[in-house]
Design a protein around this motif. Structure first.
Motif, short mmCIF file in Angstrom:
data_model
loop_
_atom_site.label_atom_id
_atom_site.label_comp_id
_atom_site.label_asym_id
_atom_site.label_seq_id
_atom_site.Cartn_x
_atom_site.Cartn_y
_atom_site.Cartn_z
N HIS A 132 0.85 -1.20 0.00
CA HIS A 132 0.00 0.00 0.00
C HIS A 132 0.88 1.25 0.00
O HIS A 132 1.98 1.23 0.55
CB HIS A 132 -0.87 0.06 1.26
CG HIS A 132 -1.98 -0.93 1.29
ND1 HIS A 132 -3.20 -0.71 0.69
CD2 HIS A 132 -2.05 -2.16 1.87
CE1 HIS A 132 -3.98 -1.76 0.90
NE2 HIS A 132 -3.31 -2.65 1.60
N PRO A 133 0.40 2.36 -0.54
CA PRO A 133 1.06 3.64 -0.26
C PRO A 133 0.82 3.98 1.21
O PRO A 133 -0.33 3.99 1.66
CB PRO A 133 0.34 4.64 -1.18
CG PRO A 133 -0.41 3.80 -2.16
CD PRO A 133 -0.73 2.52 -1.47
N VAL A 134 1.89 4.23 1.96
CA VAL A 134 1.77 4.46 3.40
C VAL A 134 2.31 5.84 3.75
O VAL A 134 3.42 6.21 3.34
CB VAL A 134 2.53 3.38 4.21
CG1 VAL A 134 2.37 3.63 5.71
CG2 VAL A 134 2.02 1.98 3.85
N LEU A 135 1.51 6.59 4.51
CA LEU A 135 1.89 7.92 4.97
C LEU A 135 1.83 7.95 6.49
O LEU A 135 1.08 7.20 7.11
CB LEU A 135 0.94 8.98 4.41
CG LEU A 135 0.78 9.08 2.90
CD1 LEU A 135 -0.26 10.14 2.55
CD2 LEU A 135 2.10 9.41 2.24
N GLN A 136 2.63 8.84 7.06
CA GLN A 136 2.57 9.11 8.50
C GLN A 136 2.21 10.59 8.70
O GLN A 136 2.51 11.42 7.85
CB GLN A 136 3.91 8.81 9.16
CG GLN A 136 4.32 7.36 9.06
CD GLN A 136 5.66 7.11 9.76
OE1 GLN A 136 5.73 6.79 10.94
NE2 GLN A 136 6.73 7.25 9.00
N ALA A 137 1.60 10.87 9.83
CA ALA A 137 1.20 12.25 10.11
C ALA A 137 1.31 12.54 11.60
O ALA A 137 1.19 11.64 12.44
CB ALA A 137 -0.23 12.50 9.63
N THR A 138 1.51 13.80 11.90
CA THR A 138 1.45 14.27 13.28
C THR A 138 0.72 15.61 13.28
O THR A 138 0.87 16.41 12.36
CB THR A 138 2.87 14.41 13.89
OG1 THR A 138 2.76 14.91 15.23
CG2 THR A 138 3.74 15.35 13.08
N THR A 139 -0.09 15.83 14.29
CA THR A 139 -0.90 17.05 14.34
C THR A 139 -0.87 17.68 15.71
O THR A 139 -0.70 16.98 16.73
CB THR A 139 -2.36 16.74 13.93
OG1 THR A 139 -3.07 17.96 13.78
CG2 THR A 139 -3.05 15.86 14.96
N THR A 140 -1.05 18.99 15.72
CA THR A 140 -1.15 19.71 17.00
C THR A 140 -2.57 20.22 17.24
O THR A 140 -2.79 20.99 18.18
CB THR A 140 -0.16 20.90 17.04
OG1 THR A 140 -0.43 21.78 15.93
CG2 THR A 140 1.28 20.41 16.95
N HIS A 141 -3.51 19.81 16.40
CA HIS A 141 -4.92 20.17 16.66
C HIS A 141 -5.35 19.50 17.97
O HIS A 141 -5.04 18.33 18.22
CB HIS A 141 -5.82 19.68 15.52
CG HIS A 141 -5.77 20.55 14.31
ND1 HIS A 141 -6.43 21.76 14.24
CD2 HIS A 141 -5.14 20.39 13.13
CE1 HIS A 141 -6.20 22.30 13.06
NE2 HIS A 141 -5.42 21.50 12.37
N GLY A 142 -6.08 20.26 18.77
CA GLY A 142 -6.60 19.71 20.02
C GLY A 142 -8.03 19.23 19.86
O GLY A 142 -8.84 19.89 19.20
N ALA A 143 -8.32 18.07 20.42
CA ALA A 143 -9.67 17.52 20.32
C ALA A 143 -10.04 16.83 21.62
O ALA A 143 -9.21 16.18 22.26
CB ALA A 143 -9.77 16.53 19.16
N LEU A 144 -11.30 16.98 22.00
CA LEU A 144 -11.81 16.35 23.22
C LEU A 144 -13.18 15.76 22.90
O LEU A 144 -14.06 16.45 22.40
CB LEU A 144 -11.95 17.38 24.35
CG LEU A 144 -12.59 16.88 25.65
CD1 LEU A 144 -11.70 15.83 26.31
CD2 LEU A 144 -12.84 18.04 26.60
N LYS A 145 -13.33 14.48 23.18
CA LYS A 145 -14.62 13.83 22.97
C LYS A 145 -15.43 14.01 24.25
O LYS A 145 -15.24 13.29 25.24
CB LYS A 145 -14.44 12.35 22.62
CG LYS A 145 -15.64 11.75 21.89
CD LYS A 145 -15.29 10.46 21.19
CE LYS A 145 -16.46 9.98 20.33
NZ LYS A 145 -16.15 8.73 19.62
N GLU A 146 -16.32 14.99 24.23
CA GLU A 146 -17.08 15.34 25.42
C GLU A 146 -18.15 14.30 25.74
O GLU A 146 -18.55 14.13 26.89
CB GLU A 146 -17.73 16.71 25.26
CG GLU A 146 -16.71 17.83 25.14
CD GLU A 146 -17.36 19.20 25.07
OE1 GLU A 146 -16.97 20.07 25.87
OE2 GLU A 146 -18.26 19.40 24.23
#
Length: 317
Positions: A132-146
């Motif tokens: 498969h074409p494989v990608l990696q990612a990192t994010t600084t978006h904040g998320a909270l499942k309330e």
């Protein structure tokens, strides 16, 4: 389905026509649900894959004041079969058990995008996914499942994506797909550098906030901040051996900036311990310790924090 061979050779037509992408989110926790909502709002065909194997529907609201609801199909095999992009947002320790059973249903052209804390999880399954074409990612978006139906976007951030293998290197067009959904997106062919820098920050923040059961901001207190600095000193030694160019003073400064910017947030490891769940310590501090051992570097502070988290896991689980 927009098969990868067409996307790679005719990606300029793909964007000219503004065609939707068939996307499945594997692991609709806080981050996965955040992306699911934004990707659907951008016009893409988004489905979810959960721990349950039973097909169902799930409605999600983005932020409590959002009166609009986003409806997703869950565990729909047909959606998985026609999936162009599999967005993998499960915890690092869940990657192998969650992904491998799904591989027989995927087209070989399906792009796999991994977004989780820590490093090393993909290495363990590389032989199973390299076609498969494989990608990696990192994010600084904040998320909270309330709640099970409400996601709070707690902070705007920046996402870096890059290739894990050769065919992944041909998928830079995904930068535009994601940019139109949840900016800002950076394509980085040397994604390992970004992942190492994120790991370094996580090593300094996550275990300490979990052990002290505190918000990120409390790490700025002088007594605890000394531990933050000691962690950074050891981490920097490993970064040097891994050829990551980042001065120790810059690392400490960045960690303290993150602590300040996210002062009211709880780290994911803090929340895992609070809710008596398994943490990602083996793929954060554990990965650092593994590399330190390979390079013959002593890391007693990080070893102590690692052992304390593992003890907490044993007591909580």
């Amino acid at each position: 389905m927009f098969f990868l061979v067409n996307l790679l050779h005719f990606s300029h037509y793909f964007f000219f026509l503004d065609l939707p992408v068939n996307i499945t989110i594997l692991g609709p926790g806080a981050v996965g649900s955040l992306w699911a909502c934004y990707l659907q709002k951008a016009g893409h065909n988004v489905s979810l894959w959960t721990r349950s194997s039973t097909p169902s529907e799930l409605s999600l609201s983005l932020n409590a004041k959002d009166n609009s609801s986003h409806s997703f199909s869950c565990n729909d095999k047909d959606s998985l079969i026609h999936c162009d992009l599999l967005f993998i947002t499960v915890k690092a320790w869940q990657v192998e058990s969650a992904l491998l059973p799904l591989l027989p249903l995927l087209s070989q052209e399906t792009i796999l995008l991994f977004m989780h804390n820590g490093m090393g999880a993909i290495d363990a399954i590389k032989a199973h996914i390299n076609h498969h074409p494989v990608l990696q990612a990192t994010t600084t978006h904040g998320a909270l499942k309330e709640s099970s139906h409400t996601i709070k976007h707690t902070g705007m951030g920046h996402t870096v994506i890059g290739p894990f293998n050769a065919s992944g290197n041909q998928c830079q067009f995904l930068q535009n797909v994601l940019e139109h959904s949840l900016p800002s997106i950076e394509w980085n062919p040397g994604i390992d550098i970004a992942l190492w820098k994120k790991l370094a920050i996580n090593c300094a923040i996550n275990p300490l906030t979990a052990i002290h059961q505190c918000k990120n901001g409390q790490l700025s207190q002088p007594d605890i901040n000394q531990d933050v600095i000691h962690v950074c000193t050891e981490v920097h030694q490993v970064l040097q051996k891994e050829d990551i160019e980042w001065e120790e003073i810059e690392l400490v400064s960045m960690v303290n900036q993150v602590i300040s910017a996210t002062s009211e947030n709880y780290s994911s490891m803090n929340r895992d311990c609070f809710h008596k769940r398994k943490t990602e310590i083996d793929f954060i501090t554990g990965y650092l310790l593994q590399k330190a051992k390979q390079h013959g570097i002593s890391t007693p502070i990080n070893e102590t924090l690692y052992n304390q988290i593992k003890q907490l896991e044993e007591n909580l689980l």
